[in-house]
Design a protein around this motif. Structure first.
Motif, PDB file in Angstrom:
ATOM      1  N   ARG A 102      10.813  75.099  29.758  1.00  0.00           N
ATOM      2  CA  ARG A 102       9.691  74.405  29.639  1.00  0.00           C
ATOM      3  C   ARG A 102       9.489  73.102  30.647  1.00  0.00           C
ATOM      4  NH1 ARG A 102      11.131  74.689  23.882  1.00  0.00           N
ATOM      5  NH2 ARG A 102      12.285  72.617  24.127  1.00  0.00           N
ATOM      6  N   GLY A 103      10.675  73.073  31.389  1.00  0.00           N
ATOM      7  CA  GLY A 103      10.566  71.817  32.346  1.00  0.00           C
ATOM      8  C   GLY A 103      11.275  70.747  31.783  1.00  0.00           C
ATOM      9  N   GLU A 104      11.895  70.794  30.731  1.00  0.00           N
ATOM     10  CA  GLU A 104      12.475  69.219  29.976  1.00  0.00           C
ATOM     11  C   GLU A 104      13.703  69.231  30.606  1.00  0.00           C
ATOM     12  OE1 GLU A 104       9.422  70.269  26.102  1.00  0.00           O
ATOM     13  OE2 GLU A 104      11.593  70.169  25.921  1.00  0.00           O
ATOM     14  N   ALA A 105      14.457  70.245  30.899  1.00  0.00           N
ATOM     15  CA  ALA A 105      15.963  69.876  31.281  1.00  0.00           C
ATOM     16  C   ALA A 105      15.944  70.910  32.988  1.00  0.00           C
ATOM     17  CB  ALA A 105      16.746  70.678  30.309  1.00  0.00           C
ATOM     18  N   THR A 106      17.033  70.491  33.569  1.00  0.00           N
ATOM     19  CA  THR A 106      17.291  70.911  34.762  1.00  0.00           C
ATOM     20  C   THR A 106      18.477  71.728  34.832  1.00  0.00           C
ATOM     21  OG1 THR A 106      18.291  69.316  35.823  1.00  0.00           O
ATOM     22  CG2 THR A 106      15.918  69.111  35.944  1.00  0.00           C
ATOM     23  N   LEU A 107      18.784  72.596  35.923  1.00  0.00           N
ATOM     24  CA  LEU A 107      19.978  73.264  35.943  1.00  0.00           C
ATOM     25  C   LEU A 107      21.058  72.336  36.651  1.00  0.00           C
ATOM     26  CD1 LEU A 107      18.605  76.563  37.048  1.00  0.00           C
ATOM     27  CD2 LEU A 107      19.390  76.018  34.751  1.00  0.00           C
ATOM     28  N   GLY A 108      20.665  71.084  37.159  1.00  0.00           N
ATOM     29  CA  GLY A 108      21.675  69.981  37.635  1.00  0.00           C
ATOM     30  C   GLY A 108      21.321  69.949  39.164  1.00  0.00           C
ATOM     31  N   ALA A 109      22.038  69.229  39.659  1.00  0.00           N
ATOM     32  CA  ALA A 109      22.009  68.982  41.091  1.00  0.00           C
ATOM     33  C   ALA A 109      22.295  70.110  42.035  1.00  0.00           C
ATOM     34  CB  ALA A 109      22.777  67.785  41.629  1.00  0.00           C
ATOM     35  N   GLU A 110      22.937  71.213  41.721  1.00  0.00           N
ATOM     36  CA  GLU A 110      23.354  72.256  42.390  1.00  0.00           C
ATOM     37  C   GLU A 110      22.298  73.348  42.585  1.00  0.00           C
ATOM     38  OE1 GLU A 110      26.564  73.745  40.309  1.00  0.00           O
ATOM     39  OE2 GLU A 110      27.806  72.057  40.405  1.00  0.00           O
ATOM     40  N   ALA A 111      21.371  73.099  41.622  1.00  0.00           N
ATOM     41  CA  ALA A 111      20.314  74.214  41.431  1.00  0.00           C
ATOM     42  C   ALA A 111      19.340  74.240  42.820  1.00  0.00           C
ATOM     43  CB  ALA A 111      19.302  73.976  40.131  1.00  0.00           C
ATOM     44  N   PRO A 112      18.892  75.569  42.938  1.00  0.00           N
ATOM     45  CA  PRO A 112      18.034  75.652  44.021  1.00  0.00           C
ATOM     46  C   PRO A 112      16.754  75.211  43.523  1.00  0.00           C
ATOM     47  CG  PRO A 112      18.527  77.935  43.099  1.00  0.00           C
ATOM     48  CD  PRO A 112      19.530  76.717  42.316  1.00  0.00           C
ATOM     49  N   ALA A 113      15.891  74.900  44.663  1.00  0.00           N
ATOM     50  CA  ALA A 113      14.461  74.503  44.354  1.00  0.00           C
ATOM     51  C   ALA A 113      13.782  75.305  43.314  1.00  0.00           C
ATOM     52  CB  ALA A 113      13.685  74.429  45.491  1.00  0.00           C
ATOM     53  N   THR A 114      12.974  74.767  42.264  1.00  0.00           N
ATOM     54  CA  THR A 114      12.466  75.645  41.484  1.00  0.00           C
ATOM     55  C   THR A 114      11.145  76.135  42.033  1.00  0.00           C
ATOM     56  OG1 THR A 114      10.958  73.601  40.569  1.00  0.00           O
ATOM     57  CG2 THR A 114      12.932  74.249  39.518  1.00  0.00           C
ATOM     58  N   THR A 115      10.557  77.021  41.347  1.00  0.00           N
ATOM     59  CA  THR A 115       9.354  77.695  42.120  1.00  0.00           C
ATOM     60  C   THR A 115       8.151  77.113  41.282  1.00  0.00           C
ATOM     61  OG1 THR A 115       9.333  79.354  39.993  1.00  0.00           O
ATOM     62  CG2 THR A 115      10.321  80.007  42.279  1.00  0.00           C
ATOM     63  N   THR A 116       7.242  77.048  41.734  1.00  0.00           N
ATOM     64  CA  THR A 116       6.053  76.376  41.258  1.00  0.00           C
ATOM     65  C   THR A 116       4.925  77.228  40.242  1.00  0.00           C
ATOM     66  OG1 THR A 116       4.740  76.788  43.323  1.00  0.00           O
ATOM     67  CG2 THR A 116       5.870  74.606  43.176  1.00  0.00           C
TER      68      THR A 116
END
Length: 137
Positions: A102-116
């Motif tokens: 839902r975009g309320e949490a992230t995969l952290g600093a190492e995560a690749p850029a998200t898709t739009t």
């Protein structure tokens, strides 16, 4: 793509617990096919939640996904005998995955850029023809 390994499970939960869960032949040996199946189930569940937010496969894999994958795989290995702690960790992992989706949490600093999601991006190029270029024709 696997987010954790059998060694990760042993490091987190101990060889004894993994032996109890994955020694299907009762020969004192962890059945790697059973463990690999649980890890694959965990990876599939993870991908089903994060696949709308990031391009898969992830490279590099965010460290947080190892923990989540281990907790999910452990739950799958327990099958119908999961303890309260194992169920709680599973529920927390799924809840976190829902928050990521839902975009309320992230995969952290190492995560690749998200898709739009949505429309493809468009960038205007250089003009090849204009009024000056067409005057000679």
């Amino acid at each position: 793509m696997s987010y954790a390994t059998q060694d990760d499970l042993v490091r987190r939960f101990g060889e004894g617990e993994l032996l109890d869960l994955a020694d299907r032949d009762n020969d004192g040996v962890i059945d790697t096919e059973v463990v690999d199946g649980a890890l694959a189930d965990a990876a599939s569940l993870i991908d089903s939640y994060i696949g709308r937010r990031v391009s898969l496969p992830l490279d590099p894999v965010p460290a947080v996904l190892e923990r989540v994958a281990c907790n999910l795989a452990r739950y799958f290995l327990y099958e119908d005998r999961a303890t309260e702690e194992v169920r709680k960790r599973h529920e927390e992992a799924v809840s976190w995955l829902r928050a990521v989706s839902r975009g309320e949490a992230t995969l952290g600093a190492e995560a690749p850029a998200t898709t739009t999601g949505g429309s493809p991006a468009y960038e205007a190029g250089r003009r090849e023809f204009d009024d000056d270029a067409l005057k000679g024709f």
